[in-house]
Design a protein around this motif. Structure first.
Motif, PDB file in Angstrom:
ATOM      1  N   GLN A  96     -13.441   5.155  -0.567  1.00 53.01           N
ATOM      2  CA  GLN A  96     -13.194   5.122   0.880  1.00 53.01           C
ATOM      3  C   GLN A  96     -14.503   4.812   1.606  1.00 53.01           C
ATOM      4  O   GLN A  96     -15.574   4.938   1.032  1.00 53.01           O
ATOM      5  CB  GLN A  96     -12.617   6.453   1.353  1.00 53.01           C
ATOM      6  CG  GLN A  96     -11.258   6.787   0.749  1.00 53.01           C
ATOM      7  CD  GLN A  96     -10.122   5.882   1.230  1.00 53.01           C
ATOM      8  OE1 GLN A  96     -10.331   4.944   2.007  1.00 53.01           O
ATOM      9  NE2 GLN A  96      -8.915   6.130   0.756  1.00 53.01           N
TER      10      GLN A  96
ATOM     11  N   LYS B  85      -9.864  -7.642  -3.327  1.00 50.99           N
ATOM     12  CA  LYS B  85      -8.813  -6.839  -3.951  1.00 50.99           C
ATOM     13  C   LYS B  85      -9.057  -5.394  -3.568  1.00 50.99           C
ATOM     14  O   LYS B  85     -10.020  -4.781  -4.009  1.00 50.99           O
ATOM     15  CB  LYS B  85      -8.844  -6.984  -5.463  1.00 50.99           C
ATOM     16  CG  LYS B  85      -8.312  -8.317  -5.920  1.00 50.99           C
ATOM     17  CD  LYS B  85      -8.094  -8.346  -7.401  1.00 50.99           C
ATOM     18  CE  LYS B  85      -7.444  -9.667  -7.773  1.00 50.99           C
ATOM     19  NZ  LYS B  85      -7.526  -9.900  -9.210  1.00 50.99           N
ATOM     20  N   ILE B  86      -8.180  -4.874  -2.755  1.00 48.34           N
ATOM     21  CA  ILE B  86      -8.503  -3.608  -2.113  1.00 48.34           C
ATOM     22  C   ILE B  86      -7.425  -2.568  -2.324  1.00 48.34           C
ATOM     23  O   ILE B  86      -6.255  -2.808  -2.030  1.00 48.34           O
ATOM     24  CB  ILE B  86      -8.757  -3.862  -0.613  1.00 48.34           C
ATOM     25  CG1 ILE B  86     -10.011  -4.734  -0.506  1.00 48.34           C
ATOM     26  CG2 ILE B  86      -8.966  -2.553   0.132  1.00 48.34           C
ATOM     27  CD1 ILE B  86     -10.236  -5.335   0.811  1.00 48.34           C
ATOM     28  N   PHE B  87      -7.817  -1.430  -2.862  1.00 47.86           N
ATOM     29  CA  PHE B  87      -6.870  -0.361  -3.157  1.00 47.86           C
ATOM     30  C   PHE B  87      -7.176   0.919  -2.381  1.00 47.86           C
ATOM     31  O   PHE B  87      -6.595   1.943  -2.648  1.00 47.86           O
ATOM     32  CB  PHE B  87      -6.869  -0.058  -4.663  1.00 47.86           C
ATOM     33  CG  PHE B  87      -6.304  -1.186  -5.482  1.00 47.86           C
ATOM     34  CD1 PHE B  87      -4.937  -1.251  -5.727  1.00 47.86           C
ATOM     35  CD2 PHE B  87      -7.117  -2.174  -5.985  1.00 47.86           C
ATOM     36  CE1 PHE B  87      -4.407  -2.300  -6.466  1.00 47.86           C
ATOM     37  CE2 PHE B  87      -6.589  -3.232  -6.729  1.00 47.86           C
ATOM     38  CZ  PHE B  87      -5.227  -3.287  -6.974  1.00 47.86           C
ATOM     39  N   ALA B  88      -8.138   0.882  -1.473  1.00 49.74           N
ATOM     40  CA  ALA B  88      -8.421   2.047  -0.637  1.00 49.74           C
ATOM     41  C   ALA B  88      -8.160   1.633   0.800  1.00 49.74           C
ATOM     42  O   ALA B  88      -8.293   0.463   1.136  1.00 49.74           O
ATOM     43  CB  ALA B  88      -9.878   2.467  -0.802  1.00 49.74           C
ATOM     44  N   ASP B  89      -7.779   2.581   1.644  1.00 52.03           N
ATOM     45  CA  ASP B  89      -7.367   2.140   2.982  1.00 52.03           C
ATOM     46  C   ASP B  89      -8.474   2.216   4.025  1.00 52.03           C
ATOM     47  O   ASP B  89      -8.492   1.436   4.961  1.00 52.03           O
ATOM     48  CB  ASP B  89      -6.131   2.897   3.461  1.00 52.03           C
ATOM     49  CG  ASP B  89      -6.409   4.373   3.674  1.00 52.03           C
ATOM     50  OD1 ASP B  89      -7.266   4.912   2.955  1.00 52.03           O
ATOM     51  OD2 ASP B  89      -5.778   4.973   4.550  1.00 52.03           O
ATOM     52  N   ASP B  90      -9.426   3.133   3.846  1.00 56.13           N
ATOM     53  CA  ASP B  90     -10.425   3.277   4.894  1.00 56.13           C
ATOM     54  C   ASP B  90     -11.602   2.355   4.600  1.00 56.13           C
ATOM     55  O   ASP B  90     -12.666   2.779   4.191  1.00 56.13           O
ATOM     56  CB  ASP B  90     -10.872   4.736   4.975  1.00 56.13           C
ATOM     57  CG  ASP B  90     -11.636   5.005   6.271  1.00 56.13           C
ATOM     58  OD1 ASP B  90     -11.843   4.044   7.032  1.00 56.13           O
ATOM     59  OD2 ASP B  90     -12.013   6.152   6.499  1.00 56.13           O
ATOM     60  N   VAL B  91     -11.371   1.063   4.775  1.00 53.44           N
ATOM     61  CA  VAL B  91     -12.381   0.084   4.407  1.00 53.44           C
ATOM     62  C   VAL B  91     -12.550  -0.936   5.520  1.00 53.44           C
ATOM     63  O   VAL B  91     -11.666  -1.109   6.345  1.00 53.44           O
ATOM     64  CB  VAL B  91     -11.966  -0.705   3.127  1.00 53.44           C
ATOM     65  CG1 VAL B  91     -11.823   0.233   1.960  1.00 53.44           C
ATOM     66  CG2 VAL B  91     -10.677  -1.468   3.352  1.00 53.44           C
TER      67      VAL B  91
END
Lengths: 408, 246, 483
Positions: A309, A335-341
């Motif tokens: 995060q 490629k994004i697997f976290a939301d707070d970015v």
């Protein structure tokens, strides 16, 4: 020479002849390529490279140790010459450097670059013939000039381990000056421990009879910062593939580069940053100028794990095409697997800004000079990390490049 | 009825204490101004009252219209009649003011069990109020705050206030970044909106704004507390010699 | 994240599908599975000429040698092509009904439930509808009026009979059957779809619309749509899709080909709301669609707009081949994935001609456990002088169990061409949420409003009638309200 013959020729020279696991690994990797058992169609590591180029070469490696040197220019300022893949063993309060021996097999067993799925790394594993281990001790504040050169038609397959211990502050100036007809497949495993700040400038400039496949794999621990800049002015083929793993919180990795191509030169670039901890930031920026029939590609990739995060990731690729016969391919991936970015990428490819050129020339500046100004401004922010010597080198290289390019 | 009473309020952000046993009482129809140097906790006060979740209330009480304000979430406070004019109104690309503000006013009407406004009557209301504030119909077509100048953003906040008709309006450094003309337009909007049922809390660094608004009370804030209260003359004093005497 | 946010997110994550009813109509179906016999059966059912059957069989032979494309960022069990019905027609459709009085009232009711009334008097002014129910085109409204202008708007099966020269010339000219396995499969077994021909210099006065619906269980739907805009003509075409709620996965492998000749313009809009599967990822449509437009003539234009909220797996890249000089290609996309949905969608812009221009605006929103990928390819070939592309793709993540991926491929071989590409990925802006809530909007309303704003650039490209519906659909996809 055929791939198979090369393999057999090299077998006697393999460093880890007494380690069964590594021998098997080597053999399996050879088989994989020999039997063409890999992704042929979408294999990024083979972009602009043919497998025939890679496997049909004259394997030749008979270096002498005497050429390598290490010297202390002044306090905390080293110059290390790695000739034909060999360095001089040395140790003092700040650094320790030595050539690999067959006792270092553990490092190879633990080496985790299999996930890269990189044919060049596969070749490096098969034909490994040199490498060194370089430790920079805790709290060192150093400037290091590291020079790779060749003295014959050597085929160098090298794997190096660089370890920056805690709280180092190092500026590493890295030169690749090859002569003769050499092939250099060089892999760096870099480890940046907690709190270390590393500036790594890579200068590539050699003739078109040489080839460089440079790969680096950097792990950044907590609160460390790794800042890499490659400057490619080579007339020979260069592949720059650089990976960084942000493994501790508040770490930063920057992988930047610029390349200047002409004639029929080809250059293949890739950067890849994996965020595996919170509050890390990264920047991947490559810029290229292409002239004549040159060809380049740039893959970039930001991968953000679920747990990373507060990531900030930035990617940029810019290309200037000077003729109708060059081409540039770019693939910037997120490629994004976290939301707070906060992640972004930008990419532009196009000609030199004609209106800027016109404007400058209307003020009495020659076309050559105007071009130089525009191209300099194109890479200006990439020069900020350089010291005076570095800036001078780039400026000279740029002049050489531009003088061949403008005819007025 | 207790309109607004803040009693020994302690607030921190990321473990750092910002408001320190803060007290104030505001009655219906009063205009209060809070002045103070940078970092004294003025903006924190505004955001805590609005319910911003970044701040942690450690202790203390806030009563608003006889109810414990701290029990309510952001939108419930708004629906109850609390309006915060932001220091930096955020841009919301792609969202037009009409559906936004209509949903907003209707949430309040619904909360007060009053009939909601239909599209037509809302459009009329919006146009009328916009005209009064000199906001062009062209500006109403743009996305909320997107690409607005500082002055335009603040005028937009006043427009929203005039439509939502709040009982308590808090202005968080509304004057920051405004030139004299913009400041005049904004304060005229506020003055037009004044009536005996409405209260204001004006947070500002400079006296200039107060020349136009004429507050009933002026408070000086320092280190998370009110250190002195008085009338407009206090503001004049600050203008003359700064905050160093407080 | 505060508890409220996560509650709202949980609520969003429980999206309910409101088009999940099944219509009980007997279907006329041959046996399951794919072989030459089935293809002959389909061709015979449709009374096709011999050349069509040959084309199908050739495509089938190509398909046999191919494997499914693997490069997309989607995961699903291997499709058993022998476990699918390739033809399903509501009973009583051996011959196409002449008018609506001949249509099973249950069917008309189905379309009414979907909000697509077939009875002409109820049809929204200015929208002509061709409804495809499973494999058969049910009715085409407004046909007479269009005929007066020389516009052909009918099912593809009908066009094979009535306009064989056009079909022969253009079918497979943009998507060759051998392009990839799904196009080969579709070419072999396509059952119905729409056909549009706009004659020279005719501006089609109304939006043409198809409404697809998969009803029969275990039925694959393989429509084929062919739209030809002759010189100087204009057409706007809308496509909407729904499917009933079922536990099993259904395959939808459509092919859509557009051809724009000199100075012609085609606008193609899709609102795709196929059944996405349930909260646990069970069931749902595999939406493997190939859409490609050819800007064949000078100054032609093709514009794709899509709102993708449905399907368990989406694999879809509406593309433009910009062959004619000065031609324009556009792609506007909103893709929302929730629960266990996977979408790999984007576009391909191939610049061949001089001064060709393309624009890509893509907005991806991921919720729940979903994976949402934008994949776009922009290439400038050697002769694409002064070509231009602008690409903007933005992704929004709502919740921390989903993924958002952006994979552009950018290839330039011409030095006067300019490519600009921008992308961003972030979560919903907390300041925006705070601002909206300070004005009294609930958390859910605020999210819906901000997401709609995020998609605005795309939604505004939709024709009026669709835009409102799409906005609601976006909100529904987020809210999880049932009605």
């Amino acid at each position: 020479m055929t791939f198979e013959n090369n393999f057999i020729n090299h077998s006697k020279e393999y460093i880890f002849l007494d380690n069964e696991t590594l021998l098997n690994q080597r053999e399996e990797t050879f088989k994989k390529i020999f039997q063409k058992n890999y992704d042929k169609k979408n294999n990024e590591s083979l972009k602009n490279i043919t497998i025939t180029d890679l496997s049909k070469f004259e394997y030749f490696y008979k270096p002498k140790k005497e050429d390598s040197t290490i010297s202390l220019i002044d306090n905390f300022n080293y110059e290390i010459r790695v000739v034909n893949g060999i360095c001089k063993n040395y140790e003092d309060d700040n650094i320790e450097i030595r050539n690999l021996t067959n006792l270092d097999f553990k490092k190879f067993l633990n080496q985790n670059n299999n996930y890269l799925d990189d044919i060049i790394i596969d070749f490096n594993k098969i034909f490994l013939n040199s490498g060194f281990i370089f430790n920079i001790k805790s709290n060192s504040k150093l400037k290091i000039r590291l020079i790779h050169s060749t003295s014959d038609n050597f085929t160098i397959f090298q794997n190096n381990f660089v370890n920056f211990k805690k709280n180092c502050d190092v500026q590493l100036e890295h030169y690749f000056n090859f002569t003769h007809n050499s092939i250099n497949n060089i892999n760096y495993n870099i480890n940046v421990e907690e709190g270390s700040v590393i500036k790594h400038n890579i200068f590539e400039n050699f003739s078109n009879t040489n080839k460089l496949y440079l790969t680096s794999n950097t792990v950044c621990e907590k609160s460390s910062s790794y800042n890499q800049n490659t400057y490619n002015f080579s007339e020979g083929f260069v592949r720059n593939f650089h990976h960084a793993l942000l493994n501790g919180e508040f770490a930063n990795a920057t992988l930047k580069g610029c390349f200047f191509l002409k004639n029929k030169n080809v250059c293949s670039n890739k950067t890849n940053i994996i965020h595996n901890a919170e509050h890390c930031s990264s920047d991947q920026t490559y810029k290229g100028i292409l002239n004549d029939h040159s060809k380049a590609n740039y893959y970039s990739n930001t991968f953000v794990h679920e747990n990373a995060q507060k990531t900030e990731g930035y990617q940029l690729s810019k290309g200037i095409l000077l003729t109708d016969n060059c081409s540039f391919f770019s693939k910037p991936e997120l490629k994004i697997f976290a939301d707070d970015v906060k992640c972004s990428h930008g990419s532009t490819i196009g000609p030199v800004d004609e209106s800027a050129l016109y404007y400058l020339r209307s003020r009495g500046i020659s076309k050559n000079e105007a071009m130089k100004m525009i191209i300099s401004s194109f890479i200006e922010e990439d020069l900020q990390n350089l010291d005076i010597d570095g800036a001078k080198i780039i400026s000279n290289n740029l002049s050489d490049y531009l003088s061949s390019l403008v005819d007025d | 009825m207790i309109f607004l009473n803040i009693n020994n309020l302690n607030v921190s952000i990321e473990g750092k204490k910002i408001l320190n046993d803060f007290n104030i009482t505001i009655n219906e129809g009063e205009v209060h101004a809070i002045m103070g140097p940078n970092g004294c906790g003025k903006s924190t006060l505004a955001n805590v009252l609005a319910g911003n979740e970044d701040y942690e209330v450690n202790s203390g009480k806030v009563i608003f219209k006889d109810e414990n304000l701290l029990d309510l979430n952001i939108e419930e406070r708004a629906q109850k009649g609390l309006f915060l004019a932001f220091q930096y109104p955020v841009e919301i690309p792609g969202v037009n003011i009409t559906p936004f503000l209509q949903a907003s006013i209707n949430s309040k009407l619904k909360n007060h069990q009053k009939p909601e406004l239909d599209n037509l009557s809302f459009a009329k209301l919006l146009r009328k109020n916009a005209e009064e504030l000199g906001i062009s119909s062209d500006m109403l077509k743009r996305s909320i705050n997107t690409g607005f100048s500082g002055g335009e953003k603040k005028r937009y906040e006043i427009l929203q206030m005039s439509i939502l008709n709040p009982e308590l309006s808090i202005f968080d450094e509304t004057d920051s970044g405004l030139d004299v003309d913009a400041l005049r337009i904004v304060t005229e909007g506020i003055n037009k909106f004044k009536d005996p049922k409405k209260s204001f809390l004006i947070i500002t660094h400079y006296q200039k704004l107060l020349d136009y608004i004429h507050p009933d009370y002026v408070h000086v804030m320092r280190d998370g507390q009110i250190v002195k209260s008085g009338d407009i003359s206090l503001a004049t004093e600050i203008e003359a010699s700064g905050y160093k005497n407080f | 994240m505060d508890t409220e946010t996560s509650q709202t997110l949980d609520k969003f994550a429980q999206d309910k599908y409101k088009y999940g009813f099944v219509t009980n109509i007997d279907s006329d179906r041959p046996k399951k599975g794919l072989d030459e016999e089935i293809i002959k059966f389909i061709s015979q059912k449709k009374n096709e000429p011999n050349w069509m059957l040959t084309w199908r069989l050739d495509s089938y032979k190509k398909w046999l040698k191919m494997s499914d494309p693997k490069w997309a960022n989607i995961q699903f069990p291997k499709i058993d092509y022998q476990d699918i019905y390739y033809y399903s027609a509501p009973k009583g459709f051996e011959k196409k009904p002449k008018d609506l009085s001949e249509v099973d009232p249950k069917l008309i009711e189905t379309y009414n439930k979907l909000g697509i009334p077939l009875e002409e008097q109820k049809v929204l002014a200015g929208v002509a509808v061709d409804a495809v129910f499973d494999s058969v085109s049910v009715a085409t409204t407004y046909k007479g009026e269009l005929e007066k202008l020389g516009i052909v708007f009918c099912s593809i099966s009908e066009a094979i009979q009535s306009h064989p020269e056009l079909v022969k010339k253009y079918l497979g000219s943009v998507i060759p059957p051998g392009d990839h396995s799904f196009s080969a499969l579709n070419s072999a077994v396509f059952t119905d779809g729409s056909f549009v021909y706009i004659p020279e210099n005719v501006k089609c006065p109304m939006e043409l619309s198809t409404y697809f619906r998969i009803n029969a269980e275990e039925t694959g739907q393989f429509e084929r749509t062919l739209i030809i805009a002759d010189k100087g003509s204009y057409v706007s075409y809308l496509e909407g899709c729904t499917a009933p709620q079922r536990d099993t996965n259904q395959l939808h492998a459509a092919n859509v080909e557009l051809i724009a000749l000199e100075n012609a313009e085609i606008k193609y809009s899709t609102v795709q709301n196929w059944y996405p599967g349930d909260e646990d990822g069970k069931g749902g449509i595999y939406n493997f669609v190939t859409k490609r437009g050819l800007c064949k003539g000078k100054n032609s234009k093709i514009s794709w707009t899509q709102v993708e909220t449905g399907s368990a797996v989406t694999w879809k890249y509406p593309s433009c081949i910009l062959k004619g000089d000065n031609s324009i290609g556009e792609f506007y996309s909103v893709a929302i994935t929730n629960n266990f949905q996977q979408a790999d969608t984007g576009t391909k812009m191939t610049h061949i001609g001089k001064n060709t221009r393309s624009k890509i605006i893509s907005k991806g929103i991921s919720l729940g456990h979903s994976q949402n990928t934008y994949r776009g390819n922009v290439s400038f070939l050697r002769k694409a002088h002064k070509a231009r592309n602008y690409t903007q793709c933005d992704s929004l993540l709502v919740g921390n169990k989903c993924g958002a991926h952006t994979i552009p491929y950018i290839d330039s071989k011409n030095n006067s061409a300019i490519i600009e590409h921008e992308a961003s990925t972030s979560k919903i802006n907390e300041d925006q949420l705070y601002y909206c809530r300070q004005r009294g909007l609930s958390h859910e309303e605020a999210v819906s409003l901000i997401v709609n704003g995020f998609c605005k650039q795309v939604l505004q490209e939709l024709p009026m009638e669709f835009a409102v519906e799409a906005q609601k659909l976006v909100s529904i996809s987020l809210e999880g309200s049932v009605g």
